[in-house]
Design an enzyme around this catalytic site. Structure first.
Site, PDB file in Angstrom:
ATOM      1  N   ASP A   1       0.860  -1.186   0.000  1.00 20.31           N
ATOM      2  CA  ASP A   1       0.000   0.000   0.000  1.00 20.31           C
ATOM      3  C   ASP A   1       0.898   1.240   0.000  1.00 20.31           C
ATOM      4  O   ASP A   1       1.689   1.443   0.925  1.00 20.31           O
ATOM      5  CB  ASP A   1      -0.895  -0.015   1.244  1.00 20.31           C
ATOM      6  CG  ASP A   1      -1.985   1.038   1.186  1.00 20.31           C
ATOM      7  OD1 ASP A   1      -1.990   1.846   0.237  1.00 20.31           O
ATOM      8  OD2 ASP A   1      -2.831   1.062   2.092  1.00 20.31           O
TER       9      ASP A   1
ATOM     10  N   ASP B   1      -2.820   2.450  -6.101  1.00 20.11           N
ATOM     11  CA  ASP B   1      -1.746   2.490  -5.107  1.00 20.11           C
ATOM     12  C   ASP B   1      -1.705   1.263  -4.193  1.00 20.11           C
ATOM     13  O   ASP B   1      -1.067   1.287  -3.137  1.00 20.11           O
ATOM     14  CB  ASP B   1      -1.861   3.754  -4.242  1.00 20.11           C
ATOM     15  CG  ASP B   1      -3.187   3.845  -3.501  1.00 20.11           C
ATOM     16  OD1 ASP B   1      -4.070   2.999  -3.739  1.00 20.11           O
ATOM     17  OD2 ASP B   1      -3.344   4.775  -2.688  1.00 20.11           O
ATOM     18  N   GLU B   2      -2.376   0.174  -4.592  1.00 18.87           N
ATOM     19  CA  GLU B   2      -2.374  -1.044  -3.789  1.00 18.87           C
ATOM     20  C   GLU B   2      -2.233  -2.261  -4.681  1.00 18.87           C
ATOM     21  O   GLU B   2      -2.725  -2.281  -5.808  1.00 18.87           O
ATOM     22  CB  GLU B   2      -3.689  -1.187  -3.010  1.00 18.87           C
ATOM     23  CG  GLU B   2      -3.834  -0.326  -1.793  1.00 18.87           C
ATOM     24  CD  GLU B   2      -5.116  -0.662  -1.061  1.00 18.87           C
ATOM     25  OE1 GLU B   2      -5.064  -1.435  -0.076  1.00 18.87           O
ATOM     26  OE2 GLU B   2      -6.182  -0.185  -1.481  1.00 18.87           O
TER      27      GLU B   2
END
Length: 417
Positions: free
Chosen positions: A42, A135-136
């Site tokens: 993350d 973003d993960e």
């Protein structure tokens, strides 16, 4: 207990305050540290971190990335979060909490570029990378120790350093034996964290609130609380029959998740389910002509995103938010899949026209769902002699924009008189 230094990769057999090799305090210890292989990555306050990287003068300032005063927060840096600012919060509320914050509009093309760079670093470690958002990502590093001559925990520590050195942002890492626990671990030690959850999962989760589980939002939390469930231990204790009787068809699965059980695999081929575009207005809009102009701009943006992702729209969803923040969504299934802005606009307009009743709107969006392969888009229609010309016109526009930029040419309806 195995201990890893995240700064230099040295390994020791007992927890220490400082790394005996380099003196770093960035140590991680866990009995199963070198046997677990499912990770969750993350990025820390991703949009804000990219902006601070590019604007060093903002390093010590609270930063919010999002829409204008009437928009919402996309990302807040950790300094702004200390004042209570959170993602998806209305911007006016965020600025009341943190009036000194610098506000920047999102630059999605830049964030997508950096996301792909980070994803490429992940792919250097394992082909089993499942992007979950910009973003993960979830990673399965099973069987990679022989290839890299290092266990997954060491490779993840190296990944974190590479992302910082090469991309200029930080990530937080969760490591476990399944995806759910890896995600929960990644959230325990942000920012720049590395947390591990192993066979102690059920005991570790027992005293946590039910809202800890992904997907348990305020409404679900309130419902569970009304039934007497406030802690995960209470869900862990239910047998299958009781869970089904008290919580319905999803009850047994919820109780398994409360115990930290998850059999989902990391799937690199996970299908994108929808693509959308939306905008929040500076002032509320009530009239169809004004909304139509904005809808065209959104339809063009949606068409560009579909083309980039190589999809076509099998259906259209219109999204409207009133001045009172009440959401309206309306959907329409298309006769044939399309990636043309003209047809996306026409479908969206047919839905929009039915909603014009004097209500003031603050947001308008258009989404493509279900998605279809781009090869199925806009087939020749013998009953519509203009169908070929529409496709040819759009292809010509696309070639010009690819070469000279999106602003080089546009349709008349896209210009404000």
């Amino acid at each position: 207990m195995p201990t890893l230094c995240r700064s230099c990769d040295s390994v020791s057999e007992a927890p220490k305050r400082l790394c005996p090799a380099c003196g770093s305090r960035r140590l991680i210890s866990h009995p199963e540290l070198f046997t677990l292989s499912i990770a969750h990555i993350d990025c820390d306050a991703f949009y804000a971190s990219v902006e601070k990287r590019d604007r060093p003068e903002l390093a010590s300032r609270p930063l919010i990335v999002g829409g204008a005063h009437r928009g919402v927060v996309s990302t807040a840096c950790y300094i702004a979060r200390l004042s209570g600012v959170r993602s998806a919060m209305p911007m006016f509320k965020a600025l009341k909490l943190c009036p000194d914050a610098v506000v920047l509009k999102p630059e999605m093309a830049k964030y997508v570029h950096e996301s792909r760079r980070i994803r490429a670093l992940m792919a250097d470690m394992t082909p089993l990378v499942q992007p979950l958002s910009i973003d993960e990502a979830a990673l399965d590093l099973s069987g990679t120790e022989t290839l890299h001559r290092a266990p997954p925990a060491v490779m993840l520590a190296r990944l974190a350093r590479r992302v910082e050195d090469e991309i200029g942002v930080t990530i937080s890492i969760g490591l476990s034996h399944n995806r759910l626990l890896a995600k929960l671990a990644a959230e325990r030690d942000k920012p720049r964290g590395f947390s591990v959850i192993g066979s102690e999962a059920a005991a570790l989760l027992a005293n946590e609130p039910v809202s800890l589980l992904p997907g348990i939002g305020p409404a679900a939390t309130a419902k569970l609380t009304s039934l007497g469930f406030t802690r995960l231990a209470q869900l862990q204790a239910l047998d299958i029959e009781t869970a089904y009787r008290m919580l319905g068809a999803d009850g047994p699965a919820l109780c398994r998740r409360a115990r930290g059980e998850d059999d989902r695999r990391v799937d690199p081929e996970r299908e994108t389910k929808s693509i959308s575009a939306e905008t929040t207005f500076d002032t509320d809009i009530r009239t169809l002509p004004e909304l139509e102009k904005i809808l065209w701009q959104i339809a063009e943006k949606l068409a560009r995103r579909l083309r980039k992702e190589e999809f076509a729209a099998g259906g259209i969803t219109l999204k409207l938010k009133t001045a009172e923040h009440k959401l309206r969504t309306r959907s329409l299934r298309l006769a044939v899949p399309t990636a043309l802005p003209d047809l996306l606009y026409d479908a969206g307009r047919s839905l929009l026209a039915r909603e014009i009743d004097g209500t003031a709107f603050r947001l308008l969006g258009l989404g493509a769902q279900p998605l279809r392969p781009v090869e199925d888009a806009d087939p020749v229609d013998l009953a519509d002699p203009d169908s070929n010309r529409r496709v040819a016109r759009q292809q010509a526009l696309n070639r010009l924009r690819d070469k000279f930029g999106t602003g080089i040419i546009g349709r008349g309806r896209g210009f404000t008189p």
